[in-house]
Design an enzyme around this catalytic site. Structure first.
Site, short mmCIF file in Angstrom:
data_model
loop_
_atom_site.label_atom_id
_atom_site.label_comp_id
_atom_site.label_asym_id
_atom_site.label_seq_id
_atom_site.Cartn_x
_atom_site.Cartn_y
_atom_site.Cartn_z
N THR A 82 41.22 5.29 -80.88
CA THR A 82 40.61 3.69 -80.90
C THR A 82 39.29 3.70 -80.56
O THR A 82 39.01 4.90 -80.08
CB THR A 82 41.41 3.06 -79.56
OG1 THR A 82 41.41 1.80 -79.90
CG2 THR A 82 40.78 3.58 -78.18
N ALA A 118 49.85 2.10 -76.55
CA ALA A 118 49.82 0.49 -76.83
C ALA A 118 50.91 -0.23 -76.14
O ALA A 118 50.63 -1.25 -75.37
CB ALA A 118 50.46 0.47 -78.30
#
Lengths: 229, 209
Positions: free
Chosen positions: A25, A73
């Site tokens: 990310t 997540a």
């Protein structure tokens, strides 16, 4: 028979197979004269497999508070929803909106209680309260830092390169948003864990505003136009 | 960071080849990276080894270069001794032999061969594993870090007897959509279309992330 996946630092491991959560990310946020820009990518990778290119890595805690997602997540989504619940309860009990400092501290204290359990969360809590703009970096170790500029994730080093070169306190909204876009674009270009698209938010005294979703492939050809033969 | 981990995915990359009607196509992505960092977007894993013969070597980049160079050497000597252009099937067997020589300390490449027979112009594609086990199917071959994605695309899009234009479109779509789901491949693509009287290489406009 396959081994049950065991938690390891920043992921899961089953025999030789390892899935790293933490790294794929790039998220960044910075304060400037007129507000705070929050810019993130949208790729979710499970190892080298791109599981999704349309992940929402900015979590809307309430109309004045945003949280970014880096790491697992599920962990980020769950615990930031718990944070929304706690912020709402605070408002009900105290008849005033929670400060960014208090909100980030609530999350940091929760995460510290789970230290060592294998949660994977690297988040920035961003908002505007009566003290002005607030930006805190909070992670699963229990770290909580206030600052003017942060980049988090596997692509953070590339984003820092662009941010540190072009960042100024005195910028217009457009300049600041363009800087946020550029920094994420450069991270997606070099880092395999980041990509697909850029989600941009702008935080002002009256709350956050979603600016747009920009496909990083289009950004590439915009910044590097191919000359027609 | 991580030590060597898996040599087959350390550098990333993918190659596929397909048969058409009197033509073959071979395509490679262009990424060269080290684990999570991308270093070059110009690393084509396909090299030409004959007027209508191309080979791709996805896998560990150092072995990509070494195996290609050693194959060049052997192919050149073959052509000097035999006084003829090497056939694709023969080249495939030579590569297989070279890889099996290193059975207990292998080269980390899984080569793809694509070409037309120099005399009969029959299309040929083949691949092999890192120790040289050959596969010569009738349709297409894939190799690299996103083989599952590539198999899915090829199974869906490939049909027998495609014209060169149809084959180009097919292999391009298969490559682009396969490596867009792989973090370790992409950053551009070269497609080689090999016909009896010409070889065309095209660069595809790809996602650069």
């Amino acid at each position: 028979p396959t081994e049950l996946p065991q938690p390891v630092k920043h992921g899961l491991q089953s025999g030789n197979l390892r899935i790293n959560f933490n790294h794929g990310t790039t998220c960044l946020a910075f304060k400037y004269s007129n507000g705070i820009v929050v810019s993130v990518d949208s790729r979710a990778s499970a190892g080298a497999y791109i599981a999704s290119g349309t992940v929402k890595k900015v979590i809307e805690i309430n109309p004045f508070l945003l949280g970014t997602m880096a790491g697992g997540a599920a962990d980020c989504q769950f615990w930031q929803r718990v944070l929304s619940q706690e912020c709402w309860l605070y408002e009900l009990r105290n008849k005033e909106r929670i400060s960014v400092a208090a909100a980030s501290k609530l999350l940091a204290n929760i995460l510290y209680n789970y230290k060592g359990y294998g949660l994977s969360i690297g988040t920035m809590i961003v908002g505007w309260d009566k003290k002005g703009p607030g930006l805190y970096y909070v992670d699963d170790d229990g770290t909580r830092h206030s600052g003017n500029l942060f980049a988090v994730g596997s692509g953070s080093t590339y984003a820092y390169g662009v941010l540190d070169t072009c960042y100024r306190w005195d910028m217009t909204d457009d300049e600041a948003l363009e800087l946020g876009r550029r920094a994420i674009y450069h991270a997606t270009y070099r880092d395999i864990g980041s990509g697909n698209s850029n989600n941009l938010y702008l935080v002002k005294p009256d709350g956050w505003k979603f600016i747009g979703n920009y496909d990083t492939a289009n950004l590439h050809y915009q910044y590097n136009p191919v000359a027609a033969e | 960071h991580l030590s060597m981990a898996n040599p087959m995915s350390y550098n990333g990359g993918c190659v596929m080849a397909m048969k058409g009607r009197n033509c073959v196509a071979i395509a490679s992505d262009l990424r060269f990276g080290v684990q999570m960092q991308t270093i070059s977007m110009e690393f084509d894993k396909v090299q030409q080894m004959g007027p209508r013969l191309f080979v791709g070597f996805p896998g560990l980049a150092t072995d990509t270069q070494t195996v290609f160079q050693r194959m060049q050497f052997r192919k050149n000597l073959y052509e000097l001794r035999e006084n003829k252009s090497v056939r694709p099937q023969t080249l495939m067997n030579m590569i297989s032999n070279l890889l099996y020589e290193r059975r207990f300390g292998p080269y980390f490449v899984e080569p793809v061969v694509a070409g037309l027979d120099p005399i009969s112009l029959e299309p040929y594609v083949a691949t092999m594993d890192l120790i040289g086990c050959p596969m010569e199917p009738e349709d297409f071959v894939v190799s690299g870090t996103c083989t599952e994605q590539m198999f899915g695309m090829c199974e869906t899009l490939w049909q027998p007897d495609m014209s060169p234009d149809e084959l180009f479109e097919c292999i391009s779509q298969a490559m682009l959509n396969a490596f867009d789901r792989d973090a370790a491949s992409g950053w551009g693509c070269h497609v080689y279309l090999i016909e009896r009287d010409q070889v065309t290489v095209r660069a595809l406009k790809a996602r650069m992330d």
